[in-house]
Structure formats: C-alpha cells, structure tokens
Design a protein around this motif. Structure first.
Motif, PDB file in Angstrom:
ATOM      1  N   PRO A 190      87.118  54.758  17.534  1.00  0.00           N
ATOM      2  CA  PRO A 190      85.652  54.654  17.562  1.00  0.00           C
ATOM      3  C   PRO A 190      85.132  53.282  18.002  1.00  0.00           C
ATOM      4  CG  PRO A 190      86.431  54.352  15.311  1.00  0.00           C
ATOM      5  CD  PRO A 190      87.667  54.561  16.177  1.00  0.00           C
ATOM      6  N   ASN A 191      86.010  52.298  18.227  1.00  0.00           N
ATOM      7  CA  ASN A 191      85.547  50.943  18.584  1.00  0.00           C
ATOM      8  C   ASN A 191      85.379  50.794  20.095  1.00  0.00           C
ATOM      9  OD1 ASN A 191      85.779  50.165  15.798  1.00  0.00           O
ATOM     10  ND2 ASN A 191      87.987  50.079  16.119  1.00  0.00           N
ATOM     11  N   THR A 192      84.504  51.625  20.638  1.00  0.00           N
ATOM     12  CA  THR A 192      84.402  51.749  22.094  1.00  0.00           C
ATOM     13  C   THR A 192      83.702  50.578  22.783  1.00  0.00           C
ATOM     14  OG1 THR A 192      82.387  53.037  21.795  1.00  0.00           O
ATOM     15  CG2 THR A 192      84.426  54.279  22.030  1.00  0.00           C
ATOM     16  N   GLU A 193      83.004  49.745  22.000  1.00  0.00           N
ATOM     17  CA  GLU A 193      82.254  48.644  22.644  1.00  0.00           C
ATOM     18  C   GLU A 193      83.133  47.443  22.978  1.00  0.00           C
ATOM     19  OE1 GLU A 193      82.834  47.602  18.648  1.00  0.00           O
ATOM     20  OE2 GLU A 193      82.103  49.505  19.429  1.00  0.00           O
ATOM     21  N   VAL A 194      84.330  47.371  22.383  1.00  0.00           N
ATOM     22  CA  VAL A 194      85.188  46.207  22.654  1.00  0.00           C
ATOM     23  C   VAL A 194      86.014  46.409  23.930  1.00  0.00           C
ATOM     24  CG1 VAL A 194      85.337  45.496  20.236  1.00  0.00           C
ATOM     25  CG2 VAL A 194      87.066  47.046  21.159  1.00  0.00           C
ATOM     26  N   CYS A 195      86.510  45.300  24.471  1.00  0.00           N
ATOM     27  CA  CYS A 195      87.338  45.376  25.687  1.00  0.00           C
ATOM     28  C   CYS A 195      88.169  44.095  25.799  1.00  0.00           C
ATOM     29  CB  CYS A 195      86.478  45.570  26.929  1.00  0.00           C
ATOM     30  SG  CYS A 195      85.351  44.184  27.238  1.00  0.00           S
ATOM     31  N   PRO A 196      89.231  44.127  26.584  1.00  0.00           N
ATOM     32  CA  PRO A 196      90.022  42.906  26.781  1.00  0.00           C
ATOM     33  C   PRO A 196      89.158  41.777  27.341  1.00  0.00           C
ATOM     34  CG  PRO A 196      91.200  44.810  27.620  1.00  0.00           C
ATOM     35  CD  PRO A 196      89.807  45.268  27.309  1.00  0.00           C
ATOM     36  N   ASP A 197      89.420  40.566  26.884  1.00  0.00           N
ATOM     37  CA  ASP A 197      88.606  39.413  27.248  1.00  0.00           C
ATOM     38  C   ASP A 197      89.110  38.773  28.551  1.00  0.00           C
ATOM     39  OD1 ASP A 197      86.853  37.340  27.220  1.00  0.00           O
ATOM     40  OD2 ASP A 197      87.857  36.208  25.621  1.00  0.00           O
ATOM     41  N   ILE A 198      88.659  39.336  29.666  1.00  0.00           N
ATOM     42  CA  ILE A 198      89.020  38.787  30.983  1.00  0.00           C
ATOM     43  C   ILE A 198      87.733  38.496  31.756  1.00  0.00           C
ATOM     44  CG2 ILE A 198      91.229  40.049  31.051  1.00  0.00           C
ATOM     45  CD1 ILE A 198      89.896  41.945  33.146  1.00  0.00           C
ATOM     46  N   PRO A 199      87.759  37.609  32.757  1.00  0.00           N
ATOM     47  CA  PRO A 199      86.519  37.301  33.512  1.00  0.00           C
ATOM     48  C   PRO A 199      86.157  38.405  34.519  1.00  0.00           C
ATOM     49  CG  PRO A 199      88.328  35.892  34.257  1.00  0.00           C
ATOM     50  CD  PRO A 199      88.891  36.745  33.175  1.00  0.00           C
ATOM     51  N   TYR A 200      85.458  39.423  34.024  1.00  0.00           N
ATOM     52  CA  TYR A 200      85.099  40.595  34.846  1.00  0.00           C
ATOM     53  C   TYR A 200      84.222  40.229  36.036  1.00  0.00           C
ATOM     54  CZ  TYR A 200      86.910  43.365  30.957  1.00  0.00           C
ATOM     55  OH  TYR A 200      87.731  43.915  29.993  1.00  0.00           O
ATOM     56  N   TYR A 210      93.086  50.073  35.649  1.00  0.00           N
ATOM     57  CA  TYR A 210      93.707  51.261  35.062  1.00  0.00           C
ATOM     58  C   TYR A 210      93.795  51.039  33.552  1.00  0.00           C
ATOM     59  CZ  TYR A 210      97.100  55.140  34.759  1.00  0.00           C
ATOM     60  OH  TYR A 210      97.735  56.325  34.471  1.00  0.00           O
ATOM     61  N   ASP A 211      93.279  51.979  32.781  1.00  0.00           N
ATOM     62  CA  ASP A 211      93.304  51.865  31.321  1.00  0.00           C
ATOM     63  C   ASP A 211      94.157  52.982  30.741  1.00  0.00           C
ATOM     64  OD1 ASP A 211      92.726  51.390  28.634  1.00  0.00           O
ATOM     65  OD2 ASP A 211      90.661  50.815  29.079  1.00  0.00           O
ATOM     66  N   LEU A 212      95.161  52.633  29.953  1.00  0.00           N
ATOM     67  CA  LEU A 212      96.014  53.656  29.342  1.00  0.00           C
ATOM     68  C   LEU A 212      95.265  54.468  28.289  1.00  0.00           C
ATOM     69  CD1 LEU A 212      98.249  52.269  30.931  1.00  0.00           C
ATOM     70  CD2 LEU A 212      99.695  52.369  28.918  1.00  0.00           C
ATOM     71  N   THR A 219      86.208  53.628  29.192  1.00  0.00           N
ATOM     72  CA  THR A 219      86.151  52.504  28.259  1.00  0.00           C
ATOM     73  C   THR A 219      85.229  51.420  28.808  1.00  0.00           C
ATOM     74  OG1 THR A 219      88.058  51.512  29.350  1.00  0.00           O
ATOM     75  CG2 THR A 219      88.512  52.878  27.412  1.00  0.00           C
ATOM     76  N   THR A 220      84.898  50.468  27.964  1.00  0.00           N
ATOM     77  CA  THR A 220      84.083  49.324  28.408  1.00  0.00           C
ATOM     78  C   THR A 220      84.818  48.573  29.521  1.00  0.00           C
ATOM     79  OG1 THR A 220      83.079  49.158  26.227  1.00  0.00           O
ATOM     80  CG2 THR A 220      82.915  47.221  27.629  1.00  0.00           C
ATOM     81  N   PHE A 221      86.132  48.447  29.394  1.00  0.00           N
ATOM     82  CA  PHE A 221      86.975  47.813  30.420  1.00  0.00           C
ATOM     83  C   PHE A 221      86.762  48.480  31.782  1.00  0.00           C
ATOM     84  CE2 PHE A 221      91.251  48.221  32.527  1.00  0.00           C
ATOM     85  CZ  PHE A 221      91.467  46.890  32.876  1.00  0.00           C
ATOM     86  N   LEU A 222      86.791  49.824  31.795  1.00  0.00           N
ATOM     87  CA  LEU A 222      86.598  50.556  33.054  1.00  0.00           C
ATOM     88  C   LEU A 222      85.152  50.472  33.552  1.00  0.00           C
ATOM     89  CD1 LEU A 222      88.762  53.776  32.496  1.00  0.00           C
ATOM     90  CD2 LEU A 222      89.403  51.661  33.671  1.00  0.00           C
ATOM     91  N   LYS A 223      84.203  50.537  32.629  1.00  0.00           N
ATOM     92  CA  LYS A 223      82.781  50.433  33.008  1.00  0.00           C
ATOM     93  C   LYS A 223      82.510  49.108  33.716  1.00  0.00           C
ATOM     94  CE  LYS A 223      80.493  53.254  29.523  1.00  0.00           C
ATOM     95  NZ  LYS A 223      80.187  53.200  28.106  1.00  0.00           N
ATOM     96  N   LYS A 224      83.019  48.032  33.131  1.00  0.00           N
ATOM     97  CA  LYS A 224      82.794  46.700  33.705  1.00  0.00           C
ATOM     98  C   LYS A 224      83.436  46.586  35.093  1.00  0.00           C
ATOM     99  CE  LYS A 224      82.300  43.964  29.447  1.00  0.00           C
ATOM    100  NZ  LYS A 224      81.322  42.920  29.757  1.00  0.00           N
ATOM    101  N   GLY A 225      84.585  47.231  35.264  1.00  0.00           N
ATOM    102  CA  GLY A 225      85.243  47.247  36.563  1.00  0.00           C
ATOM    103  C   GLY A 225      84.446  48.032  37.590  1.00  0.00           C
ATOM    104  N   THR A 232      88.606  52.846  39.313  1.00  0.00           N
ATOM    105  CA  THR A 232      89.014  52.889  37.907  1.00  0.00           C
ATOM    106  C   THR A 232      89.700  54.216  37.564  1.00  0.00           C
ATOM    107  OG1 THR A 232      86.862  53.767  37.189  1.00  0.00           O
ATOM    108  CG2 THR A 232      87.115  51.365  37.211  1.00  0.00           C
ATOM    109  N   LYS A 233      90.589  54.146  36.581  1.00  0.00           N
ATOM    110  CA  LYS A 233      91.283  55.358  36.136  1.00  0.00           C
ATOM    111  C   LYS A 233      91.671  55.208  34.666  1.00  0.00           C
ATOM    112  CE  LYS A 233      95.011  58.540  37.390  1.00  0.00           C
ATOM    113  NZ  LYS A 233      94.260  59.697  37.862  1.00  0.00           N
ATOM    114  N   ASN A 234      91.497  56.295  33.903  1.00  0.00           N
ATOM    115  CA  ASN A 234      91.923  56.258  32.498  1.00  0.00           C
ATOM    116  C   ASN A 234      93.322  56.867  32.347  1.00  0.00           C
ATOM    117  OD1 ASN A 234      91.773  59.105  32.252  1.00  0.00           O
ATOM    118  ND2 ASN A 234      89.688  59.053  31.479  1.00  0.00           N
ATOM    119  N   GLY A 235      93.806  56.910  31.116  1.00  0.00           N
ATOM    120  CA  GLY A 235      95.197  57.310  30.889  1.00  0.00           C
ATOM    121  C   GLY A 235      95.457  58.784  30.681  1.00  0.00           C
TER     122      GLY A 235
END
Length: 253
Positions: A190-200, A210-212, A219-225, A232-235
């Motif tokens: 349920p913690n969908t708002e978090v994402c890896p801390d990289i300079p998007y 690609y998110d596993l 995910t937020t990671f894919l949205k930002k990409g 983008t692609k999910n797992g």
C-alpha cells in the motif's frame, strides 16, 4: 482417502505475502485446466528455519514451491541440489520436489526477466543501474551480463566496486546509463507514493525504466520516468513468464 493422496500441492515461500501474485495466478490456472486435485497455498513464514516443518506437514502432496522476498538466498541451505544456472545467479526462486522427496532449486526469474526485457532494448542501451541488491537483483545482473550490458548495483550500503550509493548517482551517470531497473520493494502497495531516490529530472526519452513491482501497475518510479518520456514497464509479464517456467519444471519428469 485415495483422492487426498493424489492431491498436488504447490506453495509460495515468503514473508508477509498475503498480497502474493503466485497463489492467485496458479489457482486461476488450475481452474482453467480443470485440475481439481491441484492446490496452491502460501507458506508465510517469519524465518526460513520454519520451512522444514512446513515441508514435513505437507510431505505426501507437496510437488513444488516458489520462493520470494526475503528467502531467495537463504533457501540455498535447505536444498538437496541446485541447478547450474541458479548456482551461477546465486538465487533460487523455484523448487521442485522430486519423487524421492528431494528438493532441487532453480531460477526462473532469469527466463522471465530476459524475455520481457529484450523487446524494449535498443542499440544505445549499453549500461544499466540495478536498484537494490537482493535475490531478484542477482537474476537481473545475470541477464544483463548475458546481454552484454554493463551494470552497477545501487545500494543504501554499497560494498565493492560493482556497487554505488544513491548519493553517488550524478547527472552524468543518469545521462550515460539508459536502463534503470528497480529491484527494491519501494512503491509496492500500500505504500505506493514512495520510490527509489534517484535524480529523475535527468531521465530522457532515451531511457527504459523497468520496475519488478507489479502492484500497483504503475509505480511512482514508473510515473516519474514516463513524465520524462522514458519507456516504462512493470514486473507483471516477468512474473507470468517465470511462473509458467516453474510449472514446466514441476511437470518435467
């Protein structure tokens, strides 16, 4: 009684896995194939040391297991035999229970990831960042090596030359590394708002993210990409492919 003895039981070994993809996927598969004597359950254990007892309790009917976070490495010590590829990868996510009751470990993540990633790759995808250093990241690294793509792991606590910290990811690194794979659980429901801390902000339309993770599907990671024009692609496809490969292994006599 005979019907009970002919039961084919399969299980997912993991921790806090009520959300699991595998149980739903295989339950649906058994329905479609009208395999009424097949069942898929969760071995939701707090420690890998609980596994032998679970196996003992289901000894007569257990045919195979999938392994997920956080036991893809720890499970090695409980296996009788390990497939050569899984040994090279350093992680097991599929276990076959032989007719003699012996446990053989395999890695089907490699198959699933490779087959789902390849259609996205272009000639400029020569370097990758693998976010996370757990069992799934080992399968990802194995595939990238196989495809001739150079990679670095990104870790909160980096060790050795192959790993860097999140703080070390510069604009230059992002602009020269066009494949980024998230192998961390950051962003999972349920913690969908978090994402890896990289300079998007340095991501471009040259990138593949690609998110596993498969839940949520974006995910937020894919949205930002995606906002930066990245592919983008999910797992989910990877999971489906590795599940089918596991099914093949369990039924290979």
């Amino acid at each position: 009684m005979a019907e009970k003895e002919n039961k084919h039981l399969y299980a997912l070994v993991g921790k806090n896995i009520s959300y699991s993809f595998s149980r739903g996927y295989f339950t649906e598969k058994f329905k479609k194939l009208a395999l009424k004597n097949h069942e898929y359950i969760n071995f939701d254990i707090q420690s890998i040391h609980e596994l032998p007892q679970k196996i003992k309790e289901n000894k007569k009917k257990l045919k195979g297991m999938n392994v997920t976070i956080p036991y893809k490495l720890e499970v090695f010590n409980f296996l009788d035999k390990i497939d050569k590829k899984a040994l090279k990868v350093g992680a097991v996510n599929t276990i076959k229970v032989t007719k003699k009751g012996r446990l053989k470990g395999f890695n089907t993540d490699v198959y699933g990831f490779k087959k789902s990633l390849k259609p996205l790759l272009k000639t400029h995808h020569k370097k990758a960042l693998i976010l996370g250093t757990g069992g799934a990241s080992k399968a990802v690294a194995f595939v990238l090596e196989n495809l001739g793509i150079k990679y670095k792991f990104v870790s909160r606590n980096p060790e050795g030359k192959k790993q860097i910290s999140y703080l070390e990811i510069t604009k230059e690194i992002i602009q020269n590394t066009h494949l980024i794979i998230n192998c961390t659980p950051l962003g999972t429901h349920p913690n969908t708002e978090v994402c890896p801390d990289i300079p998007y902000k340095f991501i471009s339309n040259q990138h593949v993210l690609y998110d596993l993770i498969y839940n949520p599907s974006e995910t937020t990671f894919l949205k930002k990409g995606k906002e930066k024009g990245a592919v983008t692609k999910n797992g989910l496809e990877m999971l489906e492919l590795q599940a089918e490969k596991a099914w093949e292994i369990w039924n290979d006599n």
